[in-house]
Design a protein around this motif. Structure first.
Motif, PDB file in Angstrom:
ATOM      1  N   UNK A  25      57.998  10.047  -2.682  1.00 16.87           N
ATOM      2  CA  UNK A  25      56.646   9.577  -2.949  1.00 16.87           C
ATOM      3  C   UNK A  25      56.511   8.129  -2.516  1.00 16.87           C
ATOM      4  N   UNK A  26      55.319   7.784  -2.054  1.00 23.45           N
ATOM      5  CA  UNK A  26      55.072   6.443  -1.507  1.00 23.45           C
ATOM      6  C   UNK A  26      54.365   5.569  -2.533  1.00 23.45           C
ATOM      7  N   UNK A  27      54.705   4.287  -2.573  1.00 18.99           N
ATOM      8  CA  UNK A  27      53.973   3.377  -3.457  1.00 18.99           C
ATOM      9  C   UNK A  27      52.535   3.233  -2.958  1.00 18.99           C
ATOM     10  N   UNK A  54      47.967  -2.172 -10.431  1.00 15.18           N
ATOM     11  CA  UNK A  54      49.353  -2.055 -10.021  1.00 15.18           C
ATOM     12  C   UNK A  54      49.613  -0.946  -9.032  1.00 15.18           C
ATOM     13  N   UNK A  55      50.841  -0.479  -9.064  1.00 15.63           N
ATOM     14  CA  UNK A  55      51.330   0.503  -8.102  1.00 15.63           C
ATOM     15  C   UNK A  55      51.578   1.831  -8.804  1.00 15.63           C
ATOM     16  N   UNK A  56      51.150   2.899  -8.159  1.00 14.76           N
ATOM     17  CA  UNK A  56      51.510   4.244  -8.573  1.00 14.76           C
ATOM     18  C   UNK A  56      52.200   4.885  -7.384  1.00 14.76           C
ATOM     19  N   UNK A  57      52.871   5.992  -7.619  1.00 14.07           N
ATOM     20  CA  UNK A  57      53.572   6.699  -6.549  1.00 14.07           C
ATOM     21  C   UNK A  57      52.852   8.005  -6.272  1.00 14.07           C
ATOM     22  N   UNK A  58      52.635   8.276  -4.976  1.00 12.89           N
ATOM     23  CA  UNK A  58      51.849   9.434  -4.553  1.00 12.89           C
ATOM     24  C   UNK A  58      52.599  10.171  -3.459  1.00 12.89           C
ATOM     25  N   UNK A  59      52.520  11.504  -3.502  1.00 14.40           N
ATOM     26  CA  UNK A  59      53.065  12.321  -2.424  1.00 14.40           C
ATOM     27  C   UNK A  59      52.026  12.394  -1.316  1.00 14.40           C
ATOM     28  N   UNK A  60      52.320  11.770  -0.200  1.00 12.61           N
ATOM     29  CA  UNK A  60      51.430  11.798   0.953  1.00 12.61           C
ATOM     30  C   UNK A  60      51.927  12.765   2.021  1.00 12.61           C
ATOM     31  N   UNK A  61      52.764  13.720   1.640  1.00 16.97           N
ATOM     32  CA  UNK A  61      53.230  14.750   2.566  1.00 16.97           C
ATOM     33  C   UNK A  61      52.069  15.711   2.822  1.00 16.97           C
ATOM     34  N   UNK A  62      51.583  15.749   4.052  1.00 11.24           N
ATOM     35  CA  UNK A  62      50.451  16.606   4.398  1.00 11.24           C
ATOM     36  C   UNK A  62      50.805  18.090   4.392  1.00 11.24           C
ATOM     37  N   UNK A  63      52.087  18.414   4.276  1.00  6.91           N
ATOM     38  CA  UNK A  63      52.532  19.810   4.205  1.00  6.91           C
ATOM     39  C   UNK A  63      52.913  20.219   2.780  1.00  6.91           C
ATOM     40  N   UNK A  64      52.709  19.342   1.806  1.00  3.22           N
ATOM     41  CA  UNK A  64      53.052  19.642   0.418  1.00  3.22           C
ATOM     42  C   UNK A  64      52.210  20.823  -0.072  1.00  3.22           C
ATOM     43  N   UNK A  65      52.843  21.833  -0.687  1.00  9.38           N
ATOM     44  CA  UNK A  65      52.077  22.984  -1.160  1.00  9.38           C
ATOM     45  C   UNK A  65      51.026  22.628  -2.224  1.00  9.38           C
ATOM     46  N   UNK A  66      51.291  21.631  -3.045  1.00 14.31           N
ATOM     47  CA  UNK A  66      50.323  21.188  -4.056  1.00 14.31           C
ATOM     48  C   UNK A  66      49.049  20.703  -3.371  1.00 14.31           C
ATOM     49  N   UNK A  67      49.199  19.871  -2.346  1.00 13.55           N
ATOM     50  CA  UNK A  67      48.076  19.350  -1.565  1.00 13.55           C
ATOM     51  C   UNK A  67      47.391  20.478  -0.794  1.00 13.55           C
ATOM     52  N   UNK A  68      48.157  21.338  -0.145  1.00 12.72           N
ATOM     53  CA  UNK A  68      47.575  22.405   0.677  1.00 12.72           C
ATOM     54  C   UNK A  68      46.775  23.404  -0.154  1.00 12.72           C
ATOM     55  N   UNK A  69      47.297  23.829  -1.283  1.00 15.13           N
ATOM     56  CA  UNK A  69      46.567  24.815  -2.088  1.00 15.13           C
ATOM     57  C   UNK A  69      45.389  24.177  -2.812  1.00 15.13           C
ATOM     58  N   UNK A  70      45.384  22.874  -2.917  1.00 16.13           N
ATOM     59  CA  UNK A  70      44.283  22.182  -3.578  1.00 16.13           C
ATOM     60  C   UNK A  70      42.945  22.355  -2.886  1.00 16.13           C
TER      61      UNK A  70
END
Length: 116
Positions: free
Chosen positions: A37-39, A51-67
């Motif tokens: 995960x990226x800051x 402040x900073x949070x951490x986020x998955x910016x993977x464009x192939x992540x199944x969580x992102x894709x099914x969203x």
């Protein structure tokens, strides 16, 4: 998909999600795709604090894709979400996005310390 998939409670809040984030500095990994995960710098106008949070910016992540389909079905909205973690509080959940590139401009590039 049900409501729990959006909120992340089916997979995002499992006990085996790795370390207690409030006590760790990272790196953090997405429980849905294992990508690092990226800051990400929280916008000043958000309700998530500063402040900073951490986020998955993977464009192939199944969580992102099914969203995309989940948001279309549930809200008739062209939107998705990315997995988000607040390292200060341990809060985990969705970060709504309206495009593949949405919010990427707030990724904090970490200094690798390899200056010549």
């Amino acid at each position: 998909m049900d409501h729990h998939d959006f909120m992340g409670s089916n997979q995002g809040n499992r006990q085996d999600d790795a370390q207690d984030p409030a006590k760790e500095k990272g790196p953090f990994h997405c429980p849905h795709c294992q990508a690092e995960m990226r800051p990400w710098s929280v916008p000043g106008e958000s309700t998530w604090g500063e402040g900073i949070q951490y986020v998955c910016f993977n464009d192939e992540c199944p969580y992102f894709l099914r969203g995309w389909q989940w948001m279309k079905t549930q809200y008739n909205a062209h939107a998705s979400y990315r997995y988000r973690l607040n390292p200060q509080t341990g809060e985990k959940g969705p970060l709504p996005v309206w495009s593949v590139d949405a919010l990427k401009n707030q990724i904090v590039e970490e200094d690798s310390g390899d200056e010549a």
